[in-house]
Scaffold this active site. Structure first.
Site, mmCIF file in Angstrom:
data_model
loop_
_atom_site.group_PDB
_atom_site.id
_atom_site.type_symbol
_atom_site.label_atom_id
_atom_site.label_comp_id
_atom_site.label_asym_id
_atom_site.label_seq_id
_atom_site.Cartn_x
_atom_site.Cartn_y
_atom_site.Cartn_z
ATOM 1 N N ASP A 187 -4.839 -12.925 3.172
ATOM 2 C CA ASP A 187 -6.087 -12.435 3.766
ATOM 3 C C ASP A 187 -7.295 -12.725 2.878
ATOM 4 O O ASP A 187 -8.395 -12.245 3.144
ATOM 5 C CB ASP A 187 -5.999 -10.950 4.099
ATOM 6 C CG ASP A 187 -5.343 -10.125 3.018
ATOM 7 O OD1 ASP A 187 -4.947 -10.690 1.979
ATOM 8 O OD2 ASP A 187 -5.204 -8.898 3.204
ATOM 9 N N HIS B 297 0.813 -1.220 0.000
ATOM 10 C CA HIS B 297 0.000 0.000 0.000
ATOM 11 C C HIS B 297 0.850 1.275 0.000
ATOM 12 O O HIS B 297 0.325 2.362 -0.244
ATOM 13 C CB HIS B 297 -0.929 0.034 1.215
ATOM 14 C CG HIS B 297 -1.997 -1.005 1.189
ATOM 15 N ND1 HIS B 297 -2.881 -1.151 0.150
ATOM 16 C CD2 HIS B 297 -2.328 -1.976 2.094
ATOM 17 C CE1 HIS B 297 -3.713 -2.157 0.400
ATOM 18 N NE2 HIS B 297 -3.389 -2.669 1.563
#
Length: 342
Positions: free
Chosen positions: A284, A159
């Protein structure tokens, strides 16, 4: 498979994370790595290597110098201003406001942040540098001829843009490694991001370049963090047109649906014919992850690893997300085992 790891990640453990209007224990926390280490040991892959010292010139080829200086000094500036807790951004440059760096740390934090769930602690800078050093060291052994290596990075990185932190990320470990392959003589590098959350930072860094193909499978951005990038019509700009491929998927997607996108991304990578492949390895996508909505099973990660191995490319695995903590080790190592078994 050589695994690189630094215990310095434990230096980064914020006091809390803002989630759903409450301060909670951060989902991205040190025990994640303990479960991966335990699983590596269980399957006979338990030996880990300490990274070399970080090469900041390499980091500087991806991240802006002023941003790096901010990360280095933010906590000390925060404390000097009289604040008692961790560095948490509270003000952001919004639409139609000037994009100018404030002098005061409270404003400066907001300028360099892309989300407020990510805090900076006293040990964050050292932890982030060590995580990036882990990726650099793992890249070196693949560049030197090893088939694969695993960079067990924490904090994660995908990110982080060239000049912003957020999503638990500070330095973009995968992007730094991809650039290192190019610096070592590779003509083309592919980055495959299989984390549930779109790697907005990696996309932004390479969006106008043709020497890095970025492919990402992730939750649809209209409903999923980081929200503002990751749509299928984002295909690159300028020289980078056609070298960015997003595969957004709806909540509830299982491996059958997810693997259709994986196969498409792998075909795209094979056509691109890169000299090296970097995997942003997030798990995830697991069905019990607390902040994600895909429904992959643990055995699906074995199949995923085998599919990636089918490309036959020098491959660097860089750890990203995965927050079902007790299963993160099984799921992460299953990808690696699937790759090695194939």
């Amino acid at each position: 498979m050589k695994t690189f790891y630094s215990d310095d990640h434990r230096l980064h453990f914020p006091r809390g994370e803002l989630y759903g209007g409450e301060m909670v224990t951060p989902f991205e926390r040190p025990p994640r790595m303990d479960y991966v280490l335990e699983r590596l040991k269980d399957v006979g892959m338990g030996d880990t290597l300490e990274p070399d010292a970080i090469d900041m010139a390499s980091v500087g080829s991806i991240h802006d110098a002023d941003y790096l200086k901010f990360l280095e000094t933010a906590y000390d500036e925060w404390k000097a201003a009289g604040f008692g807790g961790d560095v948490i951004a509270a003000s952001f440059p919004a639409r139609r406001q000037r994009q100018k760096v404030p002098n005061y740390i409270d404003g400066k934090a907001g300028y360099y942040a892309l989300a407020i769930e990510t805090a900076i602690t006293k040990g964050t800078w050292q932890a982030a540098k060590s995580a990036c050093a882990v990726a650099q060291s793992a890249q070196r052994v693949v560049s030197a001829g090893e088939r694969t290596a695993f960079a067990m990075c924490r904090p994660p990185g995908h990110h982080a843009t060239s000049d912003q932190f957020g999503g638990y990320c500070f330095l973009n470990n995968a992007a730094v490694a991809a650039q290192m392959f190019l610096d070592d003589g590779a003509k083309r590098v592919a980055v495959l991001d299989i984390d549930f959350h779109h790697g907005n930072g990696t996309q932004d860094i390479f969006y106008r370049r043709s020497d890095v193909l970025y492919c990402s499978l992730h939750g649809e951005p209209e409903n999923t963090f980081p929200y503002f990038l990751g749509y299928a019509d984002e295909t690159g700009e300028g020289e980078g047109e056609g070298f960015n491929a997003n595969y957004p998927l709806p909540a509830g997607s299982n491996y059958v649906a997810w693997s259709v996108c994986l196969d498409s991304a792998l075909a795209r990578i094979a056509e691109y014919a890169p000299d090296a492949l970097v995997i942003s390895l997030g798990v995830d996508t697991f069905k019990e992850d607390p902040i994600s909505t895909f429904k992959l099973e643990s055995e699906d990660y074995l199949t995923c690893g085998k599919a990636i191995a089918g490309l036959g490319l020098p491959t660097l695995f860089v750890m990203e997300g995965g927050y079902a903590i007790e299963e993160v080790g099984i799921n992460t190592v299953n990808v690696l085992q699937g790759f090695l078994d194939e």
